[in-house]
Design a protein around this motif. Structure first.
Motif, mmCIF file in Angstrom:
data_model
loop_
_atom_site.group_PDB
_atom_site.id
_atom_site.type_symbol
_atom_site.label_atom_id
_atom_site.label_comp_id
_atom_site.label_asym_id
_atom_site.label_seq_id
_atom_site.Cartn_x
_atom_site.Cartn_y
_atom_site.Cartn_z
ATOM 1 N N THR A 157 4.788 -5.127 -13.899
ATOM 2 C CA THR A 157 5.510 -5.034 -12.620
ATOM 3 C C THR A 157 4.596 -4.572 -11.479
ATOM 4 O O THR A 157 4.834 -4.944 -10.325
ATOM 5 C CB THR A 157 6.727 -4.097 -12.753
ATOM 6 O OG1 THR A 157 6.295 -2.842 -13.286
ATOM 7 C CG2 THR A 157 7.771 -4.706 -13.686
ATOM 8 N N ASN A 158 3.552 -3.799 -11.792
ATOM 9 C CA ASN A 158 2.572 -3.450 -10.753
ATOM 10 C C ASN A 158 2.027 -4.720 -10.103
ATOM 11 O O ASN A 158 1.881 -4.797 -8.879
ATOM 12 C CB ASN A 158 1.380 -2.683 -11.343
ATOM 13 C CG ASN A 158 1.617 -1.208 -11.654
ATOM 14 O OD1 ASN A 158 0.702 -0.494 -12.009
ATOM 15 N ND2 ASN A 158 2.860 -0.737 -11.547
ATOM 16 N N ARG A 159 1.694 -5.701 -10.920
ATOM 17 C CA ARG A 159 1.103 -6.938 -10.383
ATOM 18 C C ARG A 159 2.137 -7.766 -9.635
ATOM 19 O O ARG A 159 1.808 -8.471 -8.674
ATOM 20 C CB ARG A 159 0.497 -7.777 -11.508
ATOM 21 C CG ARG A 159 -0.540 -7.104 -12.378
ATOM 22 C CD ARG A 159 -1.414 -6.089 -11.724
ATOM 23 N NE ARG A 159 -2.467 -5.619 -12.636
ATOM 24 C CZ ARG A 159 -3.294 -4.646 -12.363
ATOM 25 N NH1 ARG A 159 -3.222 -3.977 -11.230
ATOM 26 N NH2 ARG A 159 -4.217 -4.290 -13.234
ATOM 27 N N GLN A 160 3.387 -7.740 -10.125
ATOM 28 C CA GLN A 160 4.433 -8.494 -9.414
ATOM 29 C C GLN A 160 4.661 -7.900 -8.024
ATOM 30 O O GLN A 160 4.801 -8.636 -7.043
ATOM 31 C CB GLN A 160 5.742 -8.465 -10.216
ATOM 32 C CG GLN A 160 5.664 -9.295 -11.502
ATOM 33 C CD GLN A 160 6.867 -9.096 -12.406
ATOM 34 O OE1 GLN A 160 7.242 -7.970 -12.714
ATOM 35 N NE2 GLN A 160 7.480 -10.194 -12.841
ATOM 36 N N ALA A 161 4.671 -6.572 -7.940
ATOM 37 C CA ALA A 161 4.898 -5.915 -6.645
ATOM 38 C C ALA A 161 3.764 -6.247 -5.675
ATOM 39 O O ALA A 161 3.993 -6.483 -4.484
ATOM 40 C CB ALA A 161 5.019 -4.405 -6.838
ATOM 41 N N VAL A 162 2.532 -6.283 -6.206
ATOM 42 C CA VAL A 162 1.374 -6.614 -5.375
ATOM 43 C C VAL A 162 1.431 -8.084 -4.953
ATOM 44 O O VAL A 162 1.214 -8.425 -3.792
ATOM 45 C CB VAL A 162 0.059 -6.314 -6.128
ATOM 46 C CG1 VAL A 162 -1.131 -6.985 -5.458
ATOM 47 C CG2 VAL A 162 -0.152 -4.808 -6.212
ATOM 48 N N ALA A 163 1.723 -8.968 -5.902
ATOM 49 C CA ALA A 163 1.712 -10.408 -5.634
ATOM 50 C C ALA A 163 2.722 -10.780 -4.550
ATOM 51 O O ALA A 163 2.460 -11.635 -3.700
ATOM 52 C CB ALA A 163 2.009 -11.190 -6.915
ATOM 53 N N SER A 174 0.861 3.313 -12.597
ATOM 54 C CA SER A 174 0.898 2.773 -11.228
ATOM 55 C C SER A 174 -0.145 3.444 -10.341
ATOM 56 O O SER A 174 -0.737 2.799 -9.472
ATOM 57 C CB SER A 174 2.294 2.961 -10.633
ATOM 58 O OG SER A 174 3.257 2.317 -11.453
ATOM 59 N N ILE A 175 -0.374 4.739 -10.525
ATOM 60 C CA ILE A 175 -1.439 5.425 -9.782
ATOM 61 C C ILE A 175 -2.789 4.826 -10.172
ATOM 62 O O ILE A 175 -3.619 4.518 -9.323
ATOM 63 C CB ILE A 175 -1.438 6.945 -10.082
ATOM 64 C CG1 ILE A 175 -0.178 7.612 -9.521
ATOM 65 C CG2 ILE A 175 -2.693 7.604 -9.515
ATOM 66 C CD1 ILE A 175 0.006 9.064 -9.967
ATOM 67 N N THR A 176 -3.000 4.644 -11.474
ATOM 68 C CA THR A 176 -4.277 4.125 -11.961
ATOM 69 C C THR A 176 -4.538 2.707 -11.448
ATOM 70 O O THR A 176 -5.666 2.360 -11.119
ATOM 71 C CB THR A 176 -4.304 4.173 -13.504
ATOM 72 O OG1 THR A 176 -4.169 5.543 -13.909
ATOM 73 C CG2 THR A 176 -5.604 3.620 -14.069
ATOM 74 N N ASN A 177 -3.475 1.914 -11.342
ATOM 75 C CA ASN A 177 -3.621 0.550 -10.823
ATOM 76 C C ASN A 177 -3.537 0.487 -9.301
ATOM 77 O O ASN A 177 -3.715 -0.591 -8.716
ATOM 78 C CB ASN A 177 -2.527 -0.356 -11.403
ATOM 79 C CG ASN A 177 -2.824 -0.790 -12.829
ATOM 80 O OD1 ASN A 177 -3.985 -0.839 -13.236
ATOM 81 N ND2 ASN A 177 -1.779 -1.097 -13.588
ATOM 82 N N GLY A 178 -3.240 1.618 -8.666
ATOM 83 C CA GLY A 178 -3.179 1.631 -7.200
ATOM 84 C C GLY A 178 -2.007 0.864 -6.620
ATOM 85 O O GLY A 178 -2.121 0.280 -5.545
ATOM 86 N N CYS A 179 -0.864 0.847 -7.318
ATOM 87 C CA CYS A 179 0.311 0.136 -6.802
ATOM 88 C C CYS A 179 1.220 1.115 -6.070
ATOM 89 O O CYS A 179 1.998 1.846 -6.692
ATOM 90 C CB CYS A 179 1.080 -0.537 -7.942
ATOM 91 S SG CYS A 179 2.537 -1.427 -7.324
ATOM 92 N N GLU A 180 1.133 1.111 -4.740
ATOM 93 C CA GLU A 180 1.899 2.077 -3.953
ATOM 94 C C GLU A 180 3.410 1.867 -4.139
ATOM 95 O O GLU A 180 4.147 2.832 -4.304
ATOM 96 C CB GLU A 180 1.548 1.948 -2.462
ATOM 97 C CG GLU A 180 2.123 3.108 -1.659
ATOM 98 C CD GLU A 180 2.292 2.800 -0.175
ATOM 99 O OE1 GLU A 180 1.996 1.677 0.253
ATOM 100 O OE2 GLU A 180 2.740 3.712 0.541
ATOM 101 N N TYR A 181 3.858 0.620 -4.080
ATOM 102 C CA TYR A 181 5.302 0.378 -4.205
ATOM 103 C C TYR A 181 5.858 1.000 -5.500
ATOM 104 O O TYR A 181 6.898 1.660 -5.489
ATOM 105 C CB TYR A 181 5.616 -1.122 -4.188
ATOM 106 C CG TYR A 181 7.110 -1.328 -4.221
ATOM 107 C CD1 TYR A 181 7.846 -1.289 -3.052
ATOM 108 C CD2 TYR A 181 7.798 -1.473 -5.429
ATOM 109 C CE1 TYR A 181 9.230 -1.403 -3.071
ATOM 110 C CE2 TYR A 181 9.177 -1.580 -5.462
ATOM 111 C CZ TYR A 181 9.890 -1.549 -4.276
ATOM 112 O OH TYR A 181 11.256 -1.647 -4.301
ATOM 113 N N CYS A 182 5.127 0.776 -6.609
ATOM 114 C CA CYS A 182 5.602 1.232 -7.921
ATOM 115 C C CYS A 182 5.580 2.759 -8.012
ATOM 116 O O CYS A 182 6.479 3.370 -8.580
ATOM 117 C CB CYS A 182 4.741 0.619 -9.022
ATOM 118 S SG CYS A 182 4.688 -1.192 -8.890
#
Lengths: 131, 131, 131, 131, 131, 131
Positions: D113-119, C74-82
């Motif tokens: 799930t990273n992409r789902q959270a972003v989407a 998640s850090i690598t993809n930059g997903c703050e929520y995750c």
């Protein structure tokens, strides 16, 4: 985890030594938030600062070119903090609006053509293999 | 889909016109595989070449700086074709081994610190907001 | 599209059944926003929860190790929520500040060396091919 | 640029010192190709090895957990060399097929799930902000 | 880890059941390498196939549109296997060369403009917030 | 650098000409923030608009399919601005909630399976090489 920034007065002795080297090197009287976030882990703070100080210093490439490269990577990775903080550093090193606009155009072009090369599975030219 | 490269003698008239402009602009007697792959779609070939010709030309940034930025993005995106072809262009523009090594070090450093800034959720400094 | 979160009282019967399984499994009296966002599509909600429940459960790897791996991606993809939601889960499973700091250092190091390996086109060692 | 690997007998004195420390630390009689590629730039070689030696050592997280995290990032970034070389290191530290399979499942799930959270633009839960 | 593909005759009973459902659903007499690689972990094989079968089926979006979206993501992530295997599926569903060329152009454009929007920190328009 | 948006009344003549073509083409009485940010560099504004106008127009793929592909890339790259602005365009072209939900499911699935294919190093099937 804790997102609090570590101000100088609350920093460990090891972290303060790094803060002082940053301020001395940059001729500034405070350090950026990035360092205050890393200070929760003084060993990582010291290692990261050492790498930044060494890698971004003048060498075969001048400091402004290095900042431009750094910003290009940060845009591609979508790191707002890094874009903005190194944008400020690049401006201090002489980047003006026209240079920034061209930088963005090159970054955008590379992101476009990178995907085209992948999509078409373009084989590397023999001529490039020789060199 | 078809991965065959389109050689000049098999190219459409529209594609040939682009090939000729590429060869004239670069003083070369052939075009790279990238263009031969895009030639299946002459409109895209023409648009992409126009963008490359304009964006990579000397301007507020010199051509070598632009090549270095382009390579930095291509490394970050993992596009081998783009790294290798623009590596050749950068060498022709004066990049030597020491410059390439420093380029890689900056790219590696930015990829490292980008993730640290994200992981710690570092807030942008007030000072950077002013400028 | 609609970004409204679907609270239990407004959820479809199918979504409620998933919410109830999540709350039962986690011993909680509400579900996180992620599930409330997915509930617009109950089939996707059910499939995603089933995957999370199965994949993150104890197995050959313990739950904390799985949370650390999840956060690293998640850090690598930059997903703050995750990052934030699985950061909370990891803390509940025993992650302390020192572990988080080391996790960030490994993630940062891998992002750095991944780009160096790509930039230099390092060939895989014969020894690694054998295994 | 030059992709030749630098063997010990052709390495500079500075690079040899690093090779020796790598071999001593790992109880091996050669170094991996990654180091032989970096040796064109001895300063970068030394700095990178120092970081790897420090960051991957036992600490708050054990070495195998660190290898798993490292592999997770390398899969997400698509770096084959890093996946394979650290896969070998993880096996030496005890990773078996079942553990690798679960690692891949967690990495795949997080990328999903990273992409789902972003989407869905999922807002961070208040409860996660407190901690 | 083991990269050997698991052929039907060597597959576990659980994996064979999935292979049979894949072949029945697709009217094929073998399964693709992707499934033969996943078969080392039959639970993951079953879960992944279930997701593919459900998500890629006709619904609010037709199967070809779904394949095009899948290919677009795979190009952006640089996954050659996924591009090629879903390229074959898309061709079987009616994708011709002109459609593929336009797909690549849209993917390339989005990768370009994504970086421009990030670089300039473009704020979301009020009008888009209303909807 | 300057993040101010360039309103029509402050735009250069070259930028105004582009704004007018955008408004005419879209039947709108203003342009989106993206264009107002690019207007600091009128040449880039004109080139980018020309590409968007051409690439997103009806062709072998219909406009809605192109918007879905564009959104898929933007989710994968984590570009919120692009997701939201093209989400609005897709809705105007007929995307409803069920279509958006399926789009997100395909994007999530591809991001999952892309990493699985990479992690297992799945070789491309001979059958896909033939086509």
């Amino acid at each position: 985890m804790t997102r609090e920034l570590v101000e100088y007065e609350n920093a460990s002795e090891a972290a303060r030594a790094v803060y002082e080297d940053i301020m001395r090197t940059r001729g500034a009287d405070d350090v950026n938030n990035f360092w205050k976030a890393l200070a929760h882990d003084p060993a990582s703070l010291a290692r990261t600062w050492e790498a930044v100080k060494t890698v971004m210093a003048p060498g075969a490439l001048d400091p402004l070119t290095k900042q431009l490269v750094y910003i290009a990577v940060s845009i591609t990775n979508g790191c707002e903090y890094c874009m903005v903080s190194h944008g400020a550093a690049a401006r201090a090193d002489g980047m003006d609006e026209a240079m920034f606009a061209e930088l963005v155009s090159v970054v955008a072009l590379a992101n476009q053509t990178n995907r085209q090369a992948v999509a078409y599975g373009v084989p590397v030219d023999e001529a490039f293999r020789d060199g």
